[in-house]
Motif scaffolding. Structure first.
Motif, PDB file in Angstrom:
ATOM      1  N   SER A 190      -6.793   0.691   2.317  1.00  0.00           N
ATOM      2  CA  SER A 190      -6.520  -0.231   1.340  1.00  0.00           C
ATOM      3  C   SER A 190      -5.319  -1.100   1.535  1.00  0.00           C
ATOM      4  CB  SER A 190      -5.781   0.649  -0.199  1.00  0.00           C
ATOM      5  OG  SER A 190      -4.689   1.514   0.353  1.00  0.00           O
ATOM      6  N   LYS A 191      -5.064  -2.090   1.198  1.00  0.00           N
ATOM      7  CA  LYS A 191      -4.076  -3.054   1.571  1.00  0.00           C
ATOM      8  C   LYS A 191      -2.780  -2.365   1.497  1.00  0.00           C
ATOM      9  CE  LYS A 191      -2.054  -7.513   0.589  1.00  0.00           C
ATOM     10  NZ  LYS A 191      -1.006  -7.905  -0.524  1.00  0.00           N
ATOM     11  N   MET A 192      -2.615  -1.616   0.123  1.00  0.00           N
ATOM     12  CA  MET A 192      -1.226  -1.131  -0.083  1.00  0.00           C
ATOM     13  C   MET A 192      -1.037   0.101   1.341  1.00  0.00           C
ATOM     14  SD  MET A 192       0.976  -1.010  -1.660  1.00  0.00           S
ATOM     15  CE  MET A 192       2.524   0.066  -1.766  1.00  0.00           C
ATOM     16  N   GLY A 193      -2.150   0.693   1.741  1.00  0.00           N
ATOM     17  CA  GLY A 193      -1.984   1.559   2.858  1.00  0.00           C
ATOM     18  C   GLY A 193      -1.780   0.844   4.268  1.00  0.00           C
ATOM     19  N   VAL A 204       5.350  -0.769   7.294  1.00  0.00           N
ATOM     20  CA  VAL A 204       6.588  -0.576   7.040  1.00  0.00           C
ATOM     21  C   VAL A 204       7.078   0.873   7.581  1.00  0.00           C
ATOM     22  CG1 VAL A 204       8.238  -0.167   4.941  1.00  0.00           C
ATOM     23  CG2 VAL A 204       6.682  -2.044   4.904  1.00  0.00           C
ATOM     24  N   GLY A 205       6.071   1.629   7.491  1.00  0.00           N
ATOM     25  CA  GLY A 205       6.657   3.091   8.192  1.00  0.00           C
ATOM     26  C   GLY A 205       6.933   2.720   9.769  1.00  0.00           C
ATOM     27  N   SER A 206       6.220   1.810  10.459  1.00  0.00           N
ATOM     28  CA  SER A 206       6.401   1.702  11.802  1.00  0.00           C
ATOM     29  C   SER A 206       7.801   0.721  11.789  1.00  0.00           C
ATOM     30  CB  SER A 206       5.369   0.593  12.209  1.00  0.00           C
ATOM     31  OG  SER A 206       5.925   0.193  13.520  1.00  0.00           O
ATOM     32  N   ALA A 207       8.026  -0.096  11.061  1.00  0.00           N
ATOM     33  CA  ALA A 207       9.236  -1.070  10.883  1.00  0.00           C
ATOM     34  C   ALA A 207      10.410  -0.054  10.607  1.00  0.00           C
ATOM     35  CB  ALA A 207       9.230  -2.239   9.921  1.00  0.00           C
ATOM     36  N   VAL A 208      10.253   0.686   9.613  1.00  0.00           N
ATOM     37  CA  VAL A 208      11.595   1.250   9.016  1.00  0.00           C
ATOM     38  C   VAL A 208      11.554   2.462   9.974  1.00  0.00           C
ATOM     39  CG1 VAL A 208      12.545   2.774   7.448  1.00  0.00           C
ATOM     40  CG2 VAL A 208      11.476   0.646   6.608  1.00  0.00           C
ATOM     41  N   GLY A 209      12.907   2.844  10.722  1.00  0.00           N
ATOM     42  CA  GLY A 209      12.790   3.900  11.740  1.00  0.00           C
ATOM     43  C   GLY A 209      14.236   4.125  12.067  1.00  0.00           C
ATOM     44  N   LYS A 227      -7.008   8.554   8.063  1.00  0.00           N
ATOM     45  CA  LYS A 227      -6.621   9.784   7.653  1.00  0.00           C
ATOM     46  C   LYS A 227      -5.207  10.275   8.213  1.00  0.00           C
ATOM     47  CE  LYS A 227     -11.077  12.100   7.334  1.00  0.00           C
ATOM     48  NZ  LYS A 227     -11.656  12.212   8.531  1.00  0.00           N
ATOM     49  N   GLY A 228      -5.152   9.428   9.358  1.00  0.00           N
ATOM     50  CA  GLY A 228      -3.616  10.009  10.080  1.00  0.00           C
ATOM     51  C   GLY A 228      -2.549   8.821   9.731  1.00  0.00           C
ATOM     52  N   LEU A 229      -2.630   7.654  10.034  1.00  0.00           N
ATOM     53  CA  LEU A 229      -1.419   6.799   9.778  1.00  0.00           C
ATOM     54  C   LEU A 229      -1.423   6.377   8.555  1.00  0.00           C
ATOM     55  CD1 LEU A 229      -2.589   4.598  12.579  1.00  0.00           C
ATOM     56  CD2 LEU A 229      -0.465   5.605  12.865  1.00  0.00           C
ATOM     57  N   GLU A 230      -2.469   6.121   7.768  1.00  0.00           N
ATOM     58  CA  GLU A 230      -2.164   5.856   6.303  1.00  0.00           C
ATOM     59  C   GLU A 230      -1.764   6.896   5.626  1.00  0.00           C
ATOM     60  OE1 GLU A 230      -5.442   3.258   5.475  1.00  0.00           O
ATOM     61  OE2 GLU A 230      -5.122   3.122   3.307  1.00  0.00           O
ATOM     62  N   LYS A 231      -2.270   7.971   5.753  1.00  0.00           N
ATOM     63  CA  LYS A 231      -1.878   9.125   4.960  1.00  0.00           C
ATOM     64  C   LYS A 231      -0.439   9.684   5.230  1.00  0.00           C
ATOM     65  CE  LYS A 231      -4.451  10.640   1.947  1.00  0.00           C
ATOM     66  NZ  LYS A 231      -5.866  10.156   2.170  1.00  0.00           N
ATOM     67  N   ALA A 232      -0.286   9.745   6.285  1.00  0.00           N
ATOM     68  CA  ALA A 232       1.372  10.192   6.804  1.00  0.00           C
ATOM     69  C   ALA A 232       2.304   9.304   6.131  1.00  0.00           C
ATOM     70  CB  ALA A 232       1.504  10.236   8.357  1.00  0.00           C
ATOM     71  N   ASN A 233       2.181   8.001   6.277  1.00  0.00           N
ATOM     72  CA  ASN A 233       2.865   7.393   5.580  1.00  0.00           C
ATOM     73  C   ASN A 233       3.165   6.960   4.151  1.00  0.00           C
ATOM     74  OD1 ASN A 233       4.509   5.841   7.789  1.00  0.00           O
ATOM     75  ND2 ASN A 233       2.509   5.369   8.458  1.00  0.00           N
ATOM     76  N   GLU A 234       1.899   7.582   3.476  1.00  0.00           N
ATOM     77  CA  GLU A 234       2.016   7.400   2.011  1.00  0.00           C
ATOM     78  C   GLU A 234       3.007   8.520   1.468  1.00  0.00           C
ATOM     79  OE1 GLU A 234      -2.180   7.650   0.559  1.00  0.00           O
ATOM     80  OE2 GLU A 234      -2.509   5.691   1.109  1.00  0.00           O
ATOM     81  N   ILE A 235       3.135   9.535   2.502  1.00  0.00           N
ATOM     82  CA  ILE A 235       4.024  10.465   1.968  1.00  0.00           C
ATOM     83  C   ILE A 235       5.394  10.387   2.535  1.00  0.00           C
ATOM     84  CG2 ILE A 235       4.186  13.249   2.197  1.00  0.00           C
ATOM     85  CD1 ILE A 235       1.300  13.293   2.564  1.00  0.00           C
ATOM     86  N   LEU A 236       5.520   9.920   3.810  1.00  0.00           N
ATOM     87  CA  LEU A 236       6.789   9.786   4.179  1.00  0.00           C
ATOM     88  C   LEU A 236       7.827   8.705   3.794  1.00  0.00           C
ATOM     89  CD1 LEU A 236       5.819  10.423   8.185  1.00  0.00           C
ATOM     90  CD2 LEU A 236       6.692  12.069   6.450  1.00  0.00           C
ATOM     91  N   LEU A 273      16.485  10.732   9.211  1.00  0.00           N
ATOM     92  CA  LEU A 273      16.364  10.173  10.538  1.00  0.00           C
ATOM     93  C   LEU A 273      15.065  10.669  11.283  1.00  0.00           C
ATOM     94  CD1 LEU A 273      19.772  10.734  12.581  1.00  0.00           C
ATOM     95  CD2 LEU A 273      18.214   8.589  12.035  1.00  0.00           C
ATOM     96  N   PHE A 274      14.685  12.112  10.944  1.00  0.00           N
ATOM     97  CA  PHE A 274      13.432  12.600  11.536  1.00  0.00           C
ATOM     98  C   PHE A 274      12.325  11.826  10.997  1.00  0.00           C
ATOM     99  CE2 PHE A 274      10.198  15.842  11.469  1.00  0.00           C
ATOM    100  CZ  PHE A 274      10.090  15.955  12.905  1.00  0.00           C
ATOM    101  N   VAL A 275      12.080  11.908   9.574  1.00  0.00           N
ATOM    102  CA  VAL A 275      11.023  11.176   8.923  1.00  0.00           C
ATOM    103  C   VAL A 275      10.902   9.702   9.601  1.00  0.00           C
ATOM    104  CG1 VAL A 275      10.283  10.235   6.764  1.00  0.00           C
ATOM    105  CG2 VAL A 275      11.223  12.679   7.067  1.00  0.00           C
ATOM    106  N   ALA A 276      12.021   9.000   9.459  1.00  0.00           N
ATOM    107  CA  ALA A 276      12.149   7.584   9.749  1.00  0.00           C
ATOM    108  C   ALA A 276      11.418   7.470  11.131  1.00  0.00           C
ATOM    109  CB  ALA A 276      13.184   6.835   9.425  1.00  0.00           C
ATOM    110  N   GLY A 277      11.917   8.300  12.043  1.00  0.00           N
ATOM    111  CA  GLY A 277      11.633   8.326  13.519  1.00  0.00           C
ATOM    112  C   GLY A 277      10.346   8.599  13.722  1.00  0.00           C
ATOM    113  N   ILE A 278       9.610   9.935  13.205  1.00  0.00           N
ATOM    114  CA  ILE A 278       8.164  10.304  13.278  1.00  0.00           C
ATOM    115  C   ILE A 278       7.336   8.998  12.933  1.00  0.00           C
ATOM    116  CG2 ILE A 278       6.601  11.649  12.335  1.00  0.00           C
ATOM    117  CD1 ILE A 278       7.793  13.178  14.325  1.00  0.00           C
ATOM    118  N   SER A 279       7.590   8.335  11.600  1.00  0.00           N
ATOM    119  CA  SER A 279       6.715   7.370  11.256  1.00  0.00           C
ATOM    120  C   SER A 279       6.755   6.071  12.160  1.00  0.00           C
ATOM    121  CB  SER A 279       7.077   7.147   9.773  1.00  0.00           C
ATOM    122  OG  SER A 279       8.347   6.567   9.707  1.00  0.00           O
TER     123      SER A 279
END
Ligand code: PHE
Ligand code: NA
Length: 497
Positions: free
Chosen positions: A8-11, A17-22, A169-178, A324-330
């Motif tokens: 999805s576009k949102m994904g 954003v998950g990549s950018a925010v760190g 299943k990986g990148l999109e899902k992980a960031n939807e939660i993180l 910090l950990f969550v932002a770093g992982i994503s």
């Protein structure tokens, strides 16, 4: 093999954003702002965001979207002689990941120690001696710092799981939660810190502009390099991510959304940090410009120390290090993805093989940062990457796609897809203003380097640190000589702009 696509576009937006925010938002932005006088930093920062950051973001999204390739494939499709520039972006991503993961490991180990022993009395000693077990300098490697090494292995494991699971299943899902989790963690810190005595004083320091400082080049250079780092530009990440977008995608709107969300995040984190520092200034009776002695250690020394003075501070500190950990992982998964997707494109490998190869190599390369001299190496390599490699990649991307490949065509390509047209505004700021400033940055950096050195480090170690990005450059020049395994893939049809 059909190219993977976001569900999805949102994904897509969330993953970008998950990549950018760190770490750049939570660790680097506040200390940059603090070091440059609080409010004085914000004007150059927002100028850099609007006139350069967002414009280059549009460019990277358009490159990936039209060519449907990771950075090397994208640049190869523009012309035979440009592939190496794509690899240089990948090399940069690769080098950054190796030490970026080490900083995440610091946060993890800090968190565990906090649970085990609570707040220390000497915060500087706690971080530099207990956690980093820091040696006397670059040359004094000592041995491996075991907790950091274990943390590092764990973090690479998490990266493997996410990248191996693929785009949806990986990148999109992980960031939807993180991402939502991260937002609420930061919000909790903001609410707490500005409601404390002195909190508003800190905010005032953070928000009061200082026009005199605008005349010093350093504040501008810091702001511009922070914008590239924070928006993940110049690493081929946004190129790869937008290559997974469907044909009809509003690139301009996406670039604005991603960039504004990212910088909104930094801005918010700034409230938490400056509010807390204001509280510390108040309790200790020192001016706020003096509460932090070593700005680079702000997130790991002064900030937790300030939290320790508050009621319930230990919980807030735990929240902070989890954030910090969550932002770093994503963000680190996006760095790995950038390299993995380039390897998939070039060698036509299945994802799991590419992911394993990339992660095994990166883990190995990151070991230097798990030694007792890790911080020194990290500091000097990060310096060269930010001052030279990132602006260089950005300038080259701009020259090839806007100057050589015709900016007007690219401009039409973007505007046709987007609801709001940027028109020649984009062409001017992406094509002329940005590269001029970037070239100025590189030259000014080189001059400073030659006249002043960096942080007083010994020249031999500076040279060795510089050798890492130079090695990356050499590899980038060699990669195009290796043929594309899936013959013809590099010149397959694409949505030529
Ligand atoms: N943008 C990330 C941050 O602010 C860092 C990063 C840089 C992530 C490059 C990916 C690529 O921390
Ligand atoms: Na960021």
């Amino acid at each position: 093999m059909a190219r993977e696509q976001w569900a999805s576009k949102m994904g897509f937006i969330l993953a970008a954003v998950g990549s950018a925010v760190g770490l750049g938002n939570i660790w680097r932005f506040p200390y940059m702002a603090y070091e440059n006088g609080g409010g004085a930093f914000l004007i150059p920062y927002f100028v850099a965001l609007l006139f350069v950051g967002i414009m280059v973001m549009v460019l990277e999204l358009a490159l990936g979207h039209s060519t449907k390739g990771s950075a090397p494939l994208a640049l190869r499709r523009l012309g035979k002689n440009f592939e190496w520039i794509g690899w240089l972006a990948i090399a940069t991503a690769f080098i950054i990941t190796t030490y970026y993961t080490a900083i995440i490991a610091w946060a993890l180990v800090y968190l565990v120690k906090l649970f085990m022993v609570g707040f220390p009395t000497d915060f500087g000693g706690f971080f530099f001696s207990d956690i980093l077990a820091l040696s006397s300098g670059h040359g004094d490697l000592g041995g491996f710092n075991l907790p950091i090494l274990v943390g590092l292995a764990l973090i690479w494991g998490v990266n493997y799981i996410v990248v191996n699971s693929g785009v949806r299943k990986g990148l999109e899902k992980a960031n939807e939660i993180l991402m939502p989790v991260l937002f609420f963690l930061i919000l909790a810190l903001v609410v707490r810190s500005i409601t404390l005595p002195g909190g508003l004083m800190g905010i005032e320091y953070y928000l009061t502009p200082n026009f005199a400082v605008l005349l010093t080049p350093k504040v501008w250079i810091d702001a511009f390099s922070q914008i590239f780092f924070t928006l993940s530009l110049g690493f081929g990440i946004m190129v790869a991510y937008s290559s997974y977008l469907p044909k009809k995608s509003d690139l301009t709107a996406s670039a604005f959304t991603i960039s504004l969300m990212n910088c909104g995040f930094s801005f918010l984190a700034g409230f938490a940090v400056f509010g807390t520092l204001g509280y510390m200034a108040m309790t200790q009776g020192v001016p706020i410009s003096e509460v932090v002695t070593q700005s680079i250690g702000l997130a790991f020394v002064a900030f937790p120390q300030a939290l320790s003075l508050m009621p319930g501070g230990i919980i807030l500190a735990a929240i902070f290090f989890i954030a910090l950990f969550v932002a770093g992982i994503s963000s680190s998964v996006s760095l790995v993805e950038s390299t993995a997707s380039a390897v998939i494109d070039k060698f036509n490998l299945p994802r799991h093989k590419a992911a394993s190869a990339v992660i095994a190599t990166s883990f190995f390369a990151s070991l230097i940062y798990a030694t007792n001299a890790g911080l020194y190496w990290l500091d000097s390599v990060d310096h060269y990457i930010n001052w030279f490699t990132i602006p260089l990649v950005a300038v080259l991307e701009i020259i090839v796609s806007i100057w050589i490949f015709k900016g007007s065509k690219l401009e039409k390509y973007i505007d046709n897809l987007s609801e709001y047209n940027l028109g020649s505004f984009w062409k001017f700021f992406a094509g002329i203003f940005s590269p001029l400033f970037l070239i100025y940055m590189i030259l000014n950096g080189a001059w400073t380097e030659l006249t002043l050195g960096y942080e007083g480090y010994a020249p031999i170690f500076l040279l060795l640190s510089l050798g890492i990005p130079v090695f990356g450059l050499v590899v980038s020049l060699i990669m195009p000589m290796i043929p594309w395994i899936d013959k013809g893939r590099e010149i397959e049809e694409w949505d030529e702009f």
